[in-house]
Structure formats: C-alpha cells, structure tokens
Design an enzyme around this catalytic site. Sequence first.
Site, PDB file in Angstrom:
ATOM      1  N   LYS A 181       4.701 -12.827   4.720  1.00  0.00           N
ATOM      2  CA  LYS A 181       3.901 -11.686   4.258  1.00  0.00           C
ATOM      3  C   LYS A 181       4.016 -11.523   2.747  1.00  0.00           C
ATOM      4  O   LYS A 181       3.020 -11.288   2.054  1.00  0.00           O
ATOM      5  CB  LYS A 181       4.346 -10.393   4.956  1.00  0.00           C
ATOM      6  CG  LYS A 181       3.537  -9.196   4.500  1.00  0.00           C
ATOM      7  CD  LYS A 181       4.086  -7.885   4.992  1.00  0.00           C
ATOM      8  CE  LYS A 181       3.352  -6.746   4.322  1.00  0.00           C
ATOM      9  NZ  LYS A 181       3.970  -5.461   4.541  1.00  0.00           N
TER      10      LYS A 181
ATOM     11  N   ASN B 181      10.658   4.930  -0.809  1.00  0.00           N
ATOM     12  CA  ASN B 181      10.323   4.316   0.467  1.00  0.00           C
ATOM     13  C   ASN B 181      11.135   3.027   0.591  1.00  0.00           C
ATOM     14  O   ASN B 181      10.909   2.063  -0.133  1.00  0.00           O
ATOM     15  CB  ASN B 181       8.820   4.018   0.516  1.00  0.00           C
ATOM     16  CG  ASN B 181       8.386   3.343   1.805  1.00  0.00           C
ATOM     17  OD1 ASN B 181       9.049   2.448   2.321  1.00  0.00           O
ATOM     18  ND2 ASN B 181       7.244   3.765   2.320  1.00  0.00           N
ATOM     19  N   ALA B 182      12.108   3.026   1.497  1.00  0.00           N
ATOM     20  CA  ALA B 182      13.034   1.896   1.621  1.00  0.00           C
ATOM     21  C   ALA B 182      12.306   0.589   1.943  1.00  0.00           C
ATOM     22  O   ALA B 182      12.673  -0.471   1.429  1.00  0.00           O
ATOM     23  CB  ALA B 182      14.083   2.196   2.689  1.00  0.00           C
TER      24      ALA B 182
ATOM     25  N   ASP C 297      -0.215   2.308  -5.818  1.00  0.00           N
ATOM     26  CA  ASP C 297      -0.900   3.042  -4.771  1.00  0.00           C
ATOM     27  C   ASP C 297      -1.687   1.979  -4.035  1.00  0.00           C
ATOM     28  O   ASP C 297      -2.300   1.098  -4.659  1.00  0.00           O
ATOM     29  CB  ASP C 297      -1.808   4.135  -5.332  1.00  0.00           C
ATOM     30  CG  ASP C 297      -2.092   5.214  -4.281  1.00  0.00           C
ATOM     31  OD1 ASP C 297      -1.240   5.427  -3.400  1.00  0.00           O
ATOM     32  OD2 ASP C 297      -3.160   5.835  -4.330  1.00  0.00           O
ATOM     33  N   SER C 298      -1.621   2.007  -2.740  1.00  0.00           N
ATOM     34  CA  SER C 298      -2.307   0.981  -1.981  1.00  0.00           C
ATOM     35  C   SER C 298      -2.988   1.611  -0.787  1.00  0.00           C
ATOM     36  O   SER C 298      -2.631   2.705  -0.354  1.00  0.00           O
ATOM     37  CB  SER C 298      -1.340  -0.117  -1.544  1.00  0.00           C
ATOM     38  OG  SER C 298      -0.266   0.427  -0.827  1.00  0.00           O
TER      39      SER C 298
ATOM     40  N   THR D   1       9.280   4.949  -6.204  1.00  0.00           N
ATOM     41  CA  THR D   1       9.309   5.127  -4.753  1.00  0.00           C
ATOM     42  C   THR D   1      10.737   5.344  -4.277  1.00  0.00           C
ATOM     43  O   THR D   1      11.681   4.910  -4.935  1.00  0.00           O
ATOM     44  CB  THR D   1       8.710   3.900  -4.021  1.00  0.00           C
ATOM     45  OG1 THR D   1       8.537   4.225  -2.639  1.00  0.00           O
ATOM     46  CG2 THR D   1       9.595   2.675  -4.144  1.00  0.00           C
TER      47      THR D   1
ATOM     48  N   ASP E 295       0.643  -2.633   9.161  1.00  0.00           N
ATOM     49  CA  ASP E 295       0.900  -4.059   9.390  1.00  0.00           C
ATOM     50  C   ASP E 295       0.606  -4.508  10.826  1.00  0.00           C
ATOM     51  O   ASP E 295       0.102  -5.608  11.027  1.00  0.00           O
ATOM     52  CB  ASP E 295       2.335  -4.426   8.999  1.00  0.00           C
ATOM     53  CG  ASP E 295       2.546  -4.435   7.489  1.00  0.00           C
ATOM     54  OD1 ASP E 295       1.568  -4.228   6.733  1.00  0.00           O
ATOM     55  OD2 ASP E 295       3.694  -4.647   7.058  1.00  0.00           O
TER      56      ASP E 295
END
EC number: 3.6.1.66
Length: 193
Positions: free
Chosen positions: A172, A9-10, A68-69, A7, A152
């Site tokens: 979380k 994605n930060a 993958d979610s 990834t 979220d």
Amino acid sequence: MKICFTTNNAHKLQEVKEILGDSIELLSLSDIGFEGDIPETHETLEENSLEKAQYIFQKYRIPVFSDDSGLEVVALNGKPGVHTAHYAGSRDAVANMSKVLSELEGQTNNREARFRAVITYIDLEGKEQQFEGIVDGQIAPEMSGAEGFGYDPIFIPLGYEKTFAELSSEVKNTISHRKRALEKLVQFLKSTT
C-alpha cells in the site's frame, strides 16, 4: 531535519514514518506539546490542508506539514471528498463505508473512485508549498480486509484485485495517494537543502 506532521492519528503517523524512512525526523502534535483539535473549516482538501499547517506554524514557528485527503467516488459526484472522515456523521469508519456502499447499491458499471491527498508544507521562514497525490481505483462490492484504516476495506487500487485493507502496508505504501504526495514533498526538500 525535524518537521512536525499535524496529526495524532497513530495509523497516519505510522504510515508516513514508513514512507519517509530515516530521511526526516517526524514530530507528531503530541511530540510538540499540542493538544486539542485543529480547525478544518473549508470545502476543499487544499484549503483544509493549508489551514491545518498554518494553524500549527503560527503557534510553534517550526517547519510543518499537514495533509488532507479524501475518497472521491465518480458516481457520487466526487463525494465523500472533503467530508470523508465524517461522511456518515461521525468518525466511524464502518458507518462511513456502509454509507458509500449503500449509495452505490445497484451501481455495477460505475464504481470508479480515487483517493486524493494534498500536503501543505510551511518552512521555517513561513513559505508555503502544496503537493498532490492521487491513486485511482474502484469501490469494492463489500468491505474486505483487516489492514489499513479508513476506507481501505472498500477501495481497490487500479491494477490490483484486492482492497487496500487486503494488501500489506509495504505494498500500500508504495502506491498510496499519501505516498505520491509525500514523494513530491521529499523531492522538494532535497532540492532546497
């Protein structure tokens, strides 16, 4: 141990670093010099997770894991599911959440949902393992909270009255679907080293 997480994605990278702590040296795609997109051409989380891990492993021959979610809403027959990131047509989180909320309009009883993550790990020899993490909950009536990312602000985990976006990252990260899948990966790595 160094492992590439597929990834850039930060938000995802930070979340995973916080969950893993110092047990693994996490490399991002940019850390290994990869630019561009990784294909996600399948209709299940399992297949997409595997495809992403295989793609990077075949190019770089390093230990790698991908996830993958997806958000699966009972009243929407499991949607958005594998299409979670592009549910409203693009990677626009607000548009995606708005679409889910509008599709659930009038649904007061059945707002059950779950986040599901599938992690695929490929070791240096090319052996593949998959790990699943699930957190059950429900869809909130409206967006609420500023923490987190993705869906979220509309997901209330079971046992809580606040959305993921209203909970601190510390809370979380102790209950998330990604955390649960990562715990299984870490246990596996400990058992094999």
